[in-house]
Design a protein around this motif. Structure first.
Motif, mmCIF file in Angstrom:
data_model
loop_
_atom_site.group_PDB
_atom_site.id
_atom_site.type_symbol
_atom_site.label_atom_id
_atom_site.label_comp_id
_atom_site.label_asym_id
_atom_site.label_seq_id
_atom_site.Cartn_x
_atom_site.Cartn_y
_atom_site.Cartn_z
ATOM 1 N N PRO A 1 -3.672 4.225 14.568
ATOM 2 C CA PRO A 1 -2.286 4.553 14.183
ATOM 3 C C PRO A 1 -2.074 4.366 12.683
ATOM 4 C CG PRO A 1 -2.331 3.022 16.044
ATOM 5 C CD PRO A 1 -3.731 3.152 15.544
ATOM 6 N N ASN A 2 -1.232 5.213 12.112
ATOM 7 C CA ASN A 2 -0.989 5.165 10.666
ATOM 8 C C ASN A 2 -0.353 3.854 10.222
ATOM 9 O OD1 ASN A 2 -2.070 7.660 10.128
ATOM 10 N ND2 ASN A 2 -0.137 8.733 10.425
ATOM 11 N N VAL A 3 0.407 3.228 11.097
ATOM 12 C CA VAL A 3 1.068 1.969 10.730
ATOM 13 C C VAL A 3 0.039 0.889 10.429
ATOM 14 C CG1 VAL A 3 2.656 0.202 11.579
ATOM 15 C CG2 VAL A 3 3.073 2.591 12.113
ATOM 16 N N VAL A 4 -1.086 0.901 11.113
ATOM 17 C CA VAL A 4 -2.139 -0.095 10.893
ATOM 18 C C VAL A 4 -2.758 0.071 9.505
ATOM 19 C CG1 VAL A 4 -4.387 -0.886 11.743
ATOM 20 C CG2 VAL A 4 -2.609 -0.243 13.356
ATOM 21 N N LEU B 1 -1.225 0.995 6.692
ATOM 22 C CA LEU B 1 -0.297 0.892 5.571
ATOM 23 C C LEU B 1 -0.703 -0.177 4.560
ATOM 24 C CD1 LEU B 1 3.188 1.410 7.240
ATOM 25 C CD2 LEU B 1 1.858 2.997 5.861
ATOM 26 N N LYS C 1 -3.882 0.842 2.747
ATOM 27 C CA LYS C 1 -3.554 1.955 1.852
ATOM 28 C C LYS C 1 -2.877 1.436 0.587
ATOM 29 C CE LYS C 1 -2.105 5.845 3.599
ATOM 30 N NZ LYS C 1 -1.315 6.942 4.163
ATOM 31 N N GLU D 1 5.747 13.053 5.473
ATOM 32 C CA GLU D 1 5.175 11.707 5.407
ATOM 33 C C GLU D 1 6.157 10.763 4.734
ATOM 34 O OE1 GLU D 1 2.678 8.818 6.222
ATOM 35 O OE2 GLU D 1 2.105 10.879 6.658
ATOM 36 N N ASN E 1 6.012 7.052 5.514
ATOM 37 C CA ASN E 1 5.349 5.754 5.344
ATOM 38 C C ASN E 1 4.522 5.699 4.069
ATOM 39 O OD1 ASN E 1 6.431 4.877 7.758
ATOM 40 N ND2 ASN E 1 4.644 5.504 8.941
ATOM 41 N N HIS E 2 3.783 6.766 3.795
ATOM 42 C CA HIS E 2 2.933 6.770 2.593
ATOM 43 C C HIS E 2 3.777 6.667 1.330
ATOM 44 C CE1 HIS E 2 -0.099 7.757 -0.322
ATOM 45 N NE2 HIS E 2 0.657 8.754 -0.745
ATOM 46 N N VAL F 1 5.026 3.164 0.763
ATOM 47 C CA VAL F 1 3.967 2.245 0.348
ATOM 48 C C VAL F 1 3.474 2.560 -1.072
ATOM 49 C CG1 VAL F 1 1.558 1.612 0.830
ATOM 50 C CG2 VAL F 1 3.208 1.705 2.670
ATOM 51 N N LYS G 1 12.162 10.211 1.389
ATOM 52 C CA LYS G 1 12.739 8.877 1.178
ATOM 53 C C LYS G 1 14.248 8.951 0.973
ATOM 54 C CE LYS G 1 10.739 5.810 -1.482
ATOM 55 N NZ LYS G 1 9.995 5.180 -2.591
#
Length: 163
Positions: free
Chosen positions: A4-7, A9, A12, A94, A96-97, A100, A112
């Motif tokens: 998962p992408n959350v893992v 973050l 990254k 996107e 989350n990216h 971050v 955002k």
């Protein structure tokens, strides 16, 4: 693709920060240039191109680079355009990216901005028309990219080899 992408973050963020790309345009763009789905799409498309096309080019005296650049890559145009559309859509949506990769207000992305609109001062009230209008405006560039490139997605390998 299975993680998962959350893992990802925190790693990254650490990589972007370590490379000195935090709060920069390169930190927003470079990590989104390639993904595993694009590699799978291109691999499967290249495997679908008949080997006899490459053999005929070798018989005509073409080298490996010439075969790729002049024959295989033009045949792969539908896959490249598909990846472009999917990557643009994925990068556009996107959130989350972008959270971050920067905290500079000068590097605010539309994603955002809409998220802050929905969670900021408007979240207390029932300003649903404003929120929905912002979300609708955000879909316009993705729709434009799709409609511009949809005619380019077609099978160009048909008729390349007579068997």
């Amino acid at each position: 693709m299975a993680v998962p992408n959350v893992v990802l973050l925190i790693p990254k963020f650490l990589v972007i920060n370590q490379l000195g790309m935090y709060n920069s345009y390169s930190g927003l763009v470079v990590p989104l240039l390639a993904d595993a789905a694009g590699v799978f799409i291109m691999k499967n498309f290249f495997e679908s191109i008949p080997v006899s096309v490459e053999e005929q080019a070798r018989i005509d005296g073409a080298g490996t680079f010439r075969i790729f650049w002049s024959i295989v890559l033009p045949m792969a145009r539908p896959a490249v355009i598909t990846i472009f559309i999917l990557s643009f859509q994925g990068s556009w949506n996107e959130l989350n990216h972008f959270i971050v990769a920067s905290n500079d207000p000068r590097l605010m992305t539309l994603t955002k901005g809409v998220a802050q609109l929905a969670s900021g001062a408007l979240s207390a009230g029932t300003q649903y028309p404003v929120k929905l209008a912002a979300a609708a405006v955000m879909t316009i560039p993705v729709a434009i990219v799709f409609f511009v490139f949809q005619r380019k997605i077609m099978n160009v390998s048909a008729g390349a080899v007579k068997e």
